[in-house]
Motif scaffolding. Sequence first.
Motif, PDB file in Angstrom:
ATOM      1  N   UNK A   1      42.490  45.521  28.751  1.00 49.90           N
ATOM      2  CA  UNK A   1      41.340  45.919  28.731  1.00 49.90           C
ATOM      3  C   UNK A   1      41.173  46.118  30.368  1.00 49.90           C
ATOM      4  N   UNK A   2      40.653  47.084  31.004  1.00 54.41           N
ATOM      5  CA  UNK A   2      40.202  47.397  32.446  1.00 54.41           C
ATOM      6  C   UNK A   2      38.584  47.143  32.414  1.00 54.41           C
ATOM      7  N   UNK A   3      38.283  46.054  33.282  1.00 51.15           N
ATOM      8  CA  UNK A   3      36.808  46.067  33.374  1.00 51.15           C
ATOM      9  C   UNK A   3      36.745  45.909  34.923  1.00 51.15           C
ATOM     10  N   UNK A   4      35.290  46.402  35.126  1.00 48.21           N
ATOM     11  CA  UNK A   4      35.190  46.730  36.581  1.00 48.21           C
ATOM     12  C   UNK A   4      34.500  45.276  37.058  1.00 48.21           C
ATOM     13  N   UNK A   5      34.236  44.331  36.399  1.00 52.34           N
ATOM     14  CA  UNK A   5      33.641  43.009  36.759  1.00 52.34           C
ATOM     15  C   UNK A   5      34.729  42.160  37.151  1.00 52.34           C
ATOM     16  N   UNK A   6      35.010  41.826  38.205  1.00 57.60           N
ATOM     17  CA  UNK A   6      35.954  40.527  38.601  1.00 57.60           C
ATOM     18  C   UNK A   6      35.279  39.272  38.375  1.00 57.60           C
ATOM     19  N   UNK A   7      36.148  38.330  38.544  1.00 59.59           N
ATOM     20  CA  UNK A   7      35.248  36.781  38.416  1.00 59.59           C
ATOM     21  C   UNK A   7      34.402  36.569  39.652  1.00 59.59           C
ATOM     22  N   UNK A   8      33.336  35.804  39.571  1.00 62.57           N
ATOM     23  CA  UNK A   8      32.389  35.794  40.627  1.00 62.57           C
ATOM     24  C   UNK A   8      33.002  35.357  41.874  1.00 62.57           C
TER      25      UNK A   8
END
Lengths: 241, 241, 241, 241, 241, 241
Positions: free
Chosen positions: A46-53
Amino acid sequence: MTAVRRPSGRPADAMRVVSLETGVNKYAEGACLARFGDTHVLCTATVESRVPSWMKGSGRGWVTAEYGMLPRSTDERTDREAARGRQGGRTLEIQRLIGRALRAVTRLEALGEVQIKLDCDVLQADGGTRTAAITGGYVALAQACRHLQAIKAITEWPLTDHVAAVSCGLYRGMAVTDLDYAEDSTADADANFVMTGAGALVEVQATAEGATFSETELMQLLALARKATGELVEAQRRAIG
Amino acid sequence: MTAVRRPSGRPADAMRVVSLETGVNKYAEGACLARFGDTHVLCTATVESRVPSWMKGSGRGWVTAEYGMLPRSTDERTDREAARGRQGGRTLEIQRLIGRALRAVTRLEALGEVQIKLDCDVLQADGGTRTAAITGGYVALAQACRHLQAIKAITEWPLTDHVAAVSCGLYRGMAVTDLDYAEDSTADADANFVMTGAGALVEVQATAEGATFSETELMQLLALARKATGELVEAQRRAIG
Amino acid sequence: MTAVRRPSGRPADAMRVVSLETGVNKYAEGACLARFGDTHVLCTATVESRVPSWMKGSGRGWVTAEYGMLPRSTDERTDREAARGRQGGRTLEIQRLIGRALRAVTRLEALGEVQIKLDCDVLQADGGTRTAAITGGYVALAQACRHLQAIKAITEWPLTDHVAAVSCGLYRGMAVTDLDYAEDSTADADANFVMTGAGALVEVQATAEGATFSETELMQLLALARKATGELVEAQRRAIG
Amino acid sequence: MTAVRRPSGRPADAMRVVSLETGVNKYAEGACLARFGDTHVLCTATVESRVPSWMKGSGRGWVTAEYGMLPRSTDERTDREAARGRQGGRTLEIQRLIGRALRAVTRLEALGEVQIKLDCDVLQADGGTRTAAITGGYVALAQACRHLQAIKAITEWPLTDHVAAVSCGLYRGMAVTDLDYAEDSTADADANFVMTGAGALVEVQATAEGATFSETELMQLLALARKATGELVEAQRRAIG
Amino acid sequence: MTAVRRPSGRPADAMRVVSLETGVNKYAEGACLARFGDTHVLCTATVESRVPSWMKGSGRGWVTAEYGMLPRSTDERTDREAARGRQGGRTLEIQRLIGRALRAVTRLEALGEVQIKLDCDVLQADGGTRTAAITGGYVALAQACRHLQAIKAITEWPLTDHVAAVSCGLYRGMAVTDLDYAEDSTADADANFVMTGAGALVEVQATAEGATFSETELMQLLALARKATGELVEAQRRAIG
Amino acid sequence: MTAVRRPSGRPADAMRVVSLETGVNKYAEGACLARFGDTHVLCTATVESRVPSWMKGSGRGWVTAEYGMLPRSTDERTDREAARGRQGGRTLEIQRLIGRALRAVTRLEALGEVQIKLDCDVLQADGGTRTAAITGGYVALAQACRHLQAIKAITEWPLTDHVAAVSCGLYRGMAVTDLDYAEDSTADADANFVMTGAGALVEVQATAEGATFSETELMQLLALARKATGELVEAQRRAIG
């Protein structure tokens, strides 16, 4: 040593029948059903635009993995981790391993600030689920990278090589490839090897529960693993096309 | 390679100053404060008459471990796992490793139906906490076995050998012994070796985060580990007396 | 009343040997190993730039505490709260008390928007862990304030006085100071007093499990506590230097 | 000091209107809706034949309490603890206090192996919920004991005295009785007193958040509490009938 | 069928005595104590300016519900969900139902970005708690809308109709209205109907545990429900005034 | 109404292509991969000799279900419930429904003290996962009963009839069968019907989110469901053989 016969009848250096089937999920950016004999692991990317903070603003991406087993993937039913309310130590250990293995061949800076999450769910388990997950996870990851390329989210190919994994072990004193459950549960030592297409080592986890092993034996296992991962990389190439 | 200088100035094959202090807890059946330089791990052994339910009636004992870090054992404070409500994957992975390492030298049938629980709590961390925990945990375990012998709960000595552990790694391309945090955080590869007094291997965990390593390098690390664990076993002998 | 002999042989108004050792942690902004006899509590102070969300923008700081016990700090091993997945009521009650005690002598507005977190971890418990934690926690807090002064993060000294604590109780009808576990477990009443260097009261928690006590007895306990906290404040002064 | 006017206009030594209503639950062995002004706490007592495991075979009983607040018992809605998945420190502290208070007047050996569980649920909160819970909890407990007597499960009356509680505090320097929320939130010091019908002390919890108090002030608060708990015990007598 | 007598002696189409009492909480924007016979549910409505994150910027509001039971609301004491650390499946199912029912008659766009939270807490349970919660929850919701109107936070009335609920079922083969616990626990089938003032259906949940029912029986239950909800809507009108 | 065209182009009363594939798990006592179009649910049945504690000694068995979704079974990845540490309300509601549905056709006394656990895991979701789970779960349950018969653990066939389920709804005012996700997400009302082979009703759950429906519409949906479950029961017969 020639007298030792494996439960499956396989030669010492023979893997089980391996299949890496793609096109198994209509939603995921990448998907591969990895089968090592009766071990079946469904891997989706799954490609997510949110990376770990802690990565925000770094311009780099991340690759991570989650692992689970369906309750009746095992001979005796295993309690559902969601029902117990926590993931066990084995689960967390395996998903950390899968993530490290895949990141070893990924140039995170080439991904941009994007996270690729690999879900590796075991539909049926017969030994070697983590190595099947890494091997199939790579295929799903490569598909997800193709997707990013297709939508022009990335300009450079982010993967530096293939990565595949196999479990070898000492079964009744003999070094054998790709342990199935019957072998794994009675093996003197069990070693997971994660290797690249070029044959470099990414991870070695050799364990002797209630026993020990020698340097020579470790080298024998490594030689078997090198041959097997070579074959797995070929299978990956065919799957990715 | 002679040009590489370790942050600590140590030679490539030199461990930090090691101390295994006993007599550090008035209640436990075994106790050892293991210091590898600035890494300090308090290990206590508790003898419990209750074994895990799946062992009941087997006539065999069990050895297990728990691991924890005090919040300010680290440079930046780490959240307390009790407050977060769960032990993280790293914690679970380490405590499983410690348990396996100690069981590898324990004849469980010689313990009777008794469980020995090792608590390894990191008071200060500067790299190598799991290897210090295994090395100090063995001392606490041996004391607990002495206690069982003294109260005549066992008739045979249950430990077959010593077990000790060290972390070696590739620091700027050079194989070095006993990584401290400054080295560990920038190492190309990091390998934990668990070995017996006789030099047999119990566990190898070699990892390359974002890189790879060769078979030759693995052998170099193993050679360093062999020398270091030999020294650790000597220190254990002195501590146990 | 002269006939009552304390298990430890101490006079009614005598504390155990107290030691407040500093320099026990290389990372923390403040650190003190507080020993009241066989009760050993490691206190560290951490300065964090992040205050609780409800304080943001207030210009004021906060002082808070966390408390924990190592599993084998007690005679019988206590289960690890991180493994059980929650902090018990006793833990939460104690860490709230420590926080209130330290805030009573801190001008929060002089800290700026900074949080100081005290971690009080019991290495060995023999009664009075919460009072040792407050007494040692104050030393760690004072060191952390010095650190803030040294880096010019604050301009005024934020502590208005010392704060120290002791547990007194009725042991076989006699008012005694600084209960150890042997006394505490059989005492008719147990009272924790938190007092400032000037002798003002910050907190009184007097409890009679399965019994009651009179106003006169409460006054006797308070008189003992006044003497003992006076001594503790002296020990704090020496520790802080 | 005569110039200080309480927000409610009450004299310094006046409690709010107190009501202890029984007959408020058709199932419980004891039940009392305790009202201290706008603070309303529903207390029920449940008799269970199962004692905690550590008491089994002791021939003695146990009295314990649980405490909760309805989400909109407070001016601002408070999150439901069941939804958050854990009881907060304040909840655990209060329910431990209620249990200790009630056990102080109960001869556990007269109960037989029976557990009485008090549930104290705050329907509306305006300060002093824990003291209302103890005061009303005693009524429910007494009814449950009557029930045990009626069914001949016990032969001796197990309660040795009444127990009641009140919160007193220093409001703008003046010692006042039965703090309501408007007073409590701005008080310099707040003390909960638990006392028996005979006037003996069971528990004193005096706290100064961000301030201190003197021995003299503690004595003033105690005198007020003595008068108030006397009135509460009278109300209990009327409620029990 | 005339031979069947309900445990309560009620005619088949008779509800228990219903009371919807307002003015029962001094803080909430809306509050109603709904009584269906011995089933008592305290419903409060809280207006919050914070909507769920997925609604931010939508310009629309939200209505949601939480449900809980006091431990001794039941004949046998039920463990407190806050103590067990999680809300059970039944609780979650009921609060989702209440929320859907109330949203069915609310124009969310007329609320503005405001959330109204209904807390439905069962003080005493004798069957039909969820239907009492919906019926009383509507009254609290309407009061909260009045409050929003009064403070001019809304300009249009956001409720399109009343909504009320009743449970009907097959008791010994006879269709009866408003099951109490004695009936519910032995009923062959149990159906909850949520209906509007205009008689439209919002939700039907018909269940046969260990049995089945026919279309004709479903229609009979629906006819009873229509009559009963008509009466409940009348009671709501009187309560809202 | 003839003008309304379903997104899939299906006639109003047409189900998606249904497939109930057996032989999909080598360990389970029963297994069925239920496909309703792109909705794929893997159902396994596990026979356990341990019944819930409240049934012990009753001589009766139990049938229960657990439900889960793989994270990427959905278009947007859904967080793993095991990682979040709790099963959501929707999950618990669905698994309770599946269990009730299967128990409705099981004579528990014929099972003996045996529990059959159905695990229904969604590999891919496109609407109607709970109805596919019930329909496929019945097949797995029947296989498990065959297994019990084959090993002579039971003497009577414990299932009284088939049970199958379908979701019907009002899509743009038209009653349609077997809603897929595109229809479900925009439907005015959605109703799940669980019916036996004989056409009796087991469960009706009709819901209108933000809308209402009439008795006539409910009857139309029920007529569609009757036809569809008839087809599903035929498919079950073929699968069981």
